[in-house]
Design a protein around this motif. Sequence first.
Motif, PDB file in Angstrom:
ATOM      1  N   LYS A 203       0.842  -1.201   0.000  1.00 15.95           N
ATOM      2  CA  LYS A 203       0.000   0.000   0.000  1.00 15.95           C
ATOM      3  C   LYS A 203       0.876   1.250   0.000  1.00 15.95           C
ATOM      4  O   LYS A 203       0.610   2.209  -0.711  1.00 15.95           O
ATOM      5  N   GLN A 204       1.931   1.209   0.801  1.00 13.86           N
ATOM      6  CA  GLN A 204       2.823   2.363   0.893  1.00 13.86           C
ATOM      7  C   GLN A 204       3.581   2.575  -0.429  1.00 13.86           C
ATOM      8  O   GLN A 204       3.725   3.707  -0.904  1.00 13.86           O
ATOM      9  N   ALA A 205       4.032   1.465  -1.054  1.00 13.63           N
ATOM     10  CA  ALA A 205       4.738   1.573  -2.335  1.00 13.63           C
ATOM     11  C   ALA A 205       3.794   2.103  -3.415  1.00 13.63           C
ATOM     12  O   ALA A 205       4.189   2.899  -4.276  1.00 13.63           O
ATOM     13  N   ALA A 206       2.542   1.657  -3.374  1.00 19.50           N
ATOM     14  CA  ALA A 206       1.561   2.125  -4.366  1.00 19.50           C
ATOM     15  C   ALA A 206       1.315   3.624  -4.210  1.00 19.50           C
ATOM     16  O   ALA A 206       1.193   4.361  -5.197  1.00 19.50           O
ATOM     17  N   LEU A 207       1.281   4.075  -2.952  1.00 15.72           N
ATOM     18  CA  LEU A 207       1.102   5.523  -2.716  1.00 15.72           C
ATOM     19  C   LEU A 207       2.291   6.293  -3.285  1.00 15.72           C
ATOM     20  O   LEU A 207       2.124   7.312  -3.958  1.00 15.72           O
ATOM     21  N   ALA A 208       3.497   5.775  -3.047  1.00 10.11           N
ATOM     22  CA  ALA A 208       4.703   6.454  -3.533  1.00 10.11           C
ATOM     23  C   ALA A 208       4.752   6.505  -5.063  1.00 10.11           C
ATOM     24  O   ALA A 208       5.389   7.391  -5.638  1.00 10.11           O
ATOM     25  N   ALA A 209       4.066   5.549  -5.725  1.00 10.73           N
ATOM     26  CA  ALA A 209       4.059   5.526  -7.195  1.00 10.73           C
ATOM     27  C   ALA A 209       3.334   6.738  -7.784  1.00 10.73           C
ATOM     28  O   ALA A 209       3.536   7.086  -8.944  1.00 10.73           O
ATOM     29  N   HIS A 210       2.489   7.383  -6.976  1.00 12.23           N
ATOM     30  CA  HIS A 210       1.773   8.578  -7.457  1.00 12.23           C
ATOM     31  C   HIS A 210       2.659   9.804  -7.237  1.00 12.23           C
ATOM     32  O   HIS A 210       2.355  10.708  -6.456  1.00 12.23           O
ATOM     33  N   ARG A 211       3.771   9.814  -7.969  1.00 11.81           N
ATOM     34  CA  ARG A 211       4.833  10.797  -7.735  1.00 11.81           C
ATOM     35  C   ARG A 211       4.347  12.233  -7.892  1.00 11.81           C
ATOM     36  O   ARG A 211       4.732  13.114  -7.128  1.00 11.81           O
ATOM     37  N   SER A 212       3.498  12.466  -8.890  1.00 15.84           N
ATOM     38  CA  SER A 212       3.059  13.853  -9.142  1.00 15.84           C
ATOM     39  C   SER A 212       2.234  14.370  -7.962  1.00 15.84           C
ATOM     40  O   SER A 212       2.237  15.571  -7.678  1.00 15.84           O
ATOM     41  N   GLN A 213       1.532  13.488  -7.256  1.00 18.10           N
ATOM     42  CA  GLN A 213       0.716  13.909  -6.117  1.00 18.10           C
ATOM     43  C   GLN A 213       1.563  14.037  -4.854  1.00 18.10           C
ATOM     44  O   GLN A 213       1.401  14.973  -4.067  1.00 18.10           O
ATOM     45  N   VAL A 214       2.481  13.072  -4.681  1.00 18.76           N
ATOM     46  CA  VAL A 214       3.307  13.060  -3.475  1.00 18.76           C
ATOM     47  C   VAL A 214       4.295  14.223  -3.480  1.00 18.76           C
ATOM     48  O   VAL A 214       4.539  14.854  -2.456  1.00 18.76           O
ATOM     49  N   HIS A 215       4.861  14.511  -4.665  1.00 19.58           N
ATOM     50  CA  HIS A 215       5.893  15.543  -4.742  1.00 19.58           C
ATOM     51  C   HIS A 215       5.366  16.840  -5.336  1.00 19.58           C
ATOM     52  O   HIS A 215       6.136  17.739  -5.659  1.00 19.58           O
ATOM     53  N   GLY A 216       4.050  16.950  -5.505  1.00 17.96           N
ATOM     54  CA  GLY A 216       3.469  18.143  -6.107  1.00 17.96           C
ATOM     55  C   GLY A 216       3.189  19.224  -5.077  1.00 17.96           C
ATOM     56  O   GLY A 216       3.694  19.205  -3.955  1.00 17.96           O
ATOM     57  N   THR A 217       2.355  20.165  -5.468  1.00 14.98           N
ATOM     58  CA  THR A 217       2.059  21.313  -4.618  1.00 14.98           C
ATOM     59  C   THR A 217       0.628  21.257  -4.085  1.00 14.98           C
ATOM     60  O   THR A 217       0.133  22.225  -3.530  1.00 14.98           O
ATOM     61  N   GLY A 218      -0.030  20.118  -4.274  1.00 18.08           N
ATOM     62  CA  GLY A 218      -1.429  19.993  -3.846  1.00 18.08           C
ATOM     63  C   GLY A 218      -1.582  20.106  -2.335  1.00 18.08           C
ATOM     64  O   GLY A 218      -0.610  19.974  -1.585  1.00 18.08           O
ATOM     65  N   ARG A 219      -2.816  20.330  -1.928  1.00 17.97           N
ATOM     66  CA  ARG A 219      -3.158  20.524  -0.522  1.00 17.97           C
ATOM     67  C   ARG A 219      -2.739  19.326   0.333  1.00 17.97           C
ATOM     68  O   ARG A 219      -2.325  19.468   1.476  1.00 17.97           O
ATOM     69  N   LEU A 220      -2.853  18.117  -0.257  1.00 16.47           N
ATOM     70  CA  LEU A 220      -2.575  16.906   0.509  1.00 16.47           C
ATOM     71  C   LEU A 220      -1.124  16.446   0.408  1.00 16.47           C
ATOM     72  O   LEU A 220      -0.708  15.529   1.117  1.00 16.47           O
ATOM     73  N   ALA A 221      -0.335  17.091  -0.476  1.00 13.72           N
ATOM     74  CA  ALA A 221       1.020  16.594  -0.751  1.00 13.72           C
ATOM     75  C   ALA A 221       1.884  16.455   0.515  1.00 13.72           C
ATOM     76  O   ALA A 221       2.579  15.442   0.668  1.00 13.72           O
ATOM     77  N   PRO A 222       1.865  17.427   1.446  1.00 11.07           N
ATOM     78  CA  PRO A 222       2.700  17.257   2.652  1.00 11.07           C
ATOM     79  C   PRO A 222       2.311  16.010   3.451  1.00 11.07           C
ATOM     80  O   PRO A 222       3.183  15.319   3.992  1.00 11.07           O
ATOM     81  N   VAL A 223       1.029  15.696   3.501  1.00 13.26           N
ATOM     82  CA  VAL A 223       0.573  14.510   4.232  1.00 13.26           C
ATOM     83  C   VAL A 223       1.022  13.243   3.504  1.00 13.26           C
ATOM     84  O   VAL A 223       1.519  12.293   4.124  1.00 13.26           O
ATOM     85  N   LEU A 224       0.873  13.246   2.163  1.00 12.86           N
ATOM     86  CA  LEU A 224       1.278  12.069   1.389  1.00 12.86           C
ATOM     87  C   LEU A 224       2.779  11.833   1.533  1.00 12.86           C
ATOM     88  O   LEU A 224       3.222  10.689   1.685  1.00 12.86           O
ATOM     89  N   ARG A 225       3.559  12.929   1.498  1.00  9.98           N
ATOM     90  CA  ARG A 225       5.016  12.783   1.662  1.00  9.98           C
ATOM     91  C   ARG A 225       5.340  12.176   3.025  1.00  9.98           C
ATOM     92  O   ARG A 225       6.179  11.294   3.148  1.00  9.98           O
ATOM     93  N   ALA A 226       4.658  12.672   4.062  1.00 16.38           N
ATOM     94  CA  ALA A 226       4.894  12.130   5.407  1.00 16.38           C
ATOM     95  C   ALA A 226       4.541  10.646   5.452  1.00 16.38           C
ATOM     96  O   ALA A 226       5.269   9.841   6.041  1.00 16.38           O
TER      97      ALA A 226
END
Length: 278
Positions: A203-226
């Motif tokens: 699940k964690q690896a699948a989340l990391a695969a969404h690179r544009s969301q994890v490393h983007g500027t979206g509202r949730l990006a800081p949470v996804l990075r954490a």
Amino acid sequence: MANVVAFHAHPDDEVLMTGGTLARAAAEGHRVVIVVATDGEMGPSPEHGEPPRLAELRASAALLGAARVVHLGYADSGNGGVLHPDPPDRPRFVRADPDEAAERLAAILRTEQADVLLSYDANGGYGHRDHVKVHEVGRRAARLADVTLLLEATMPRDLVAALMRLVDRLRLPLRHDAVSRTAYSPRSAITHRVDVRRYAPQKQAALAAHRSQVHGTGRLAPVLRALVRLPAPLFGLVLGREWFVDSTGTSRSETVTGLFRPIGLSTAARGGVQGRGA
Ligand SMILES: [Zn+2]
């Protein structure tokens, strides 16, 4: 073995509320297919190649063990106060004709001989307009294709409220004023709780695969990075359970055993669905 189709609004939605269930279903031998209503793009489809977020979804789906990914062909409707006009080549999902969208999904359900459809609860989780539409279209499609079990992904509302209080107390940089007290579902409506702690790494690896969301500027990006940086056991502690509301409306759903056994009918299934509670 069951054929499981998970219907989602945008690439990355498949991970947080259903990723562990999908990984577990695939690992236990079920066929898993992910359908997204939109490719997560607000604009027209790219002239060449695949939209980047669909490519990320394919990577995520492979990590979860899904056999197939399908895009229904709609554009993202966005979540702001303004609903923008449709791009020239396709409607935004929220403006799609519900019967036509349901028929597109039902055609996939028939081809896949789907036993189980995963969709969203009546509030569309936190209430994104595309998520509410997934709920509506999922219900229609389940009826059209006569699937045995319709499970609508959600979270216990009181747990979401507790998490929001924690966000405030820790002064995390997350705006959550859009999450209302009536978002998600009350515990009394939840019929299935799936233990997916063992599938936290996938699940964690699948989340990391969404690179544009994890490393983007979206509202949730800081949470996804954490979340992608958490040690896997801690990730499992935070995101190791997934919840569903059975909306099949018939007793047939009780015939689907194993992974999708409802709360209450569970016989101490190995790491399976257990009694109520977080
Ligand atoms: Zn979404």
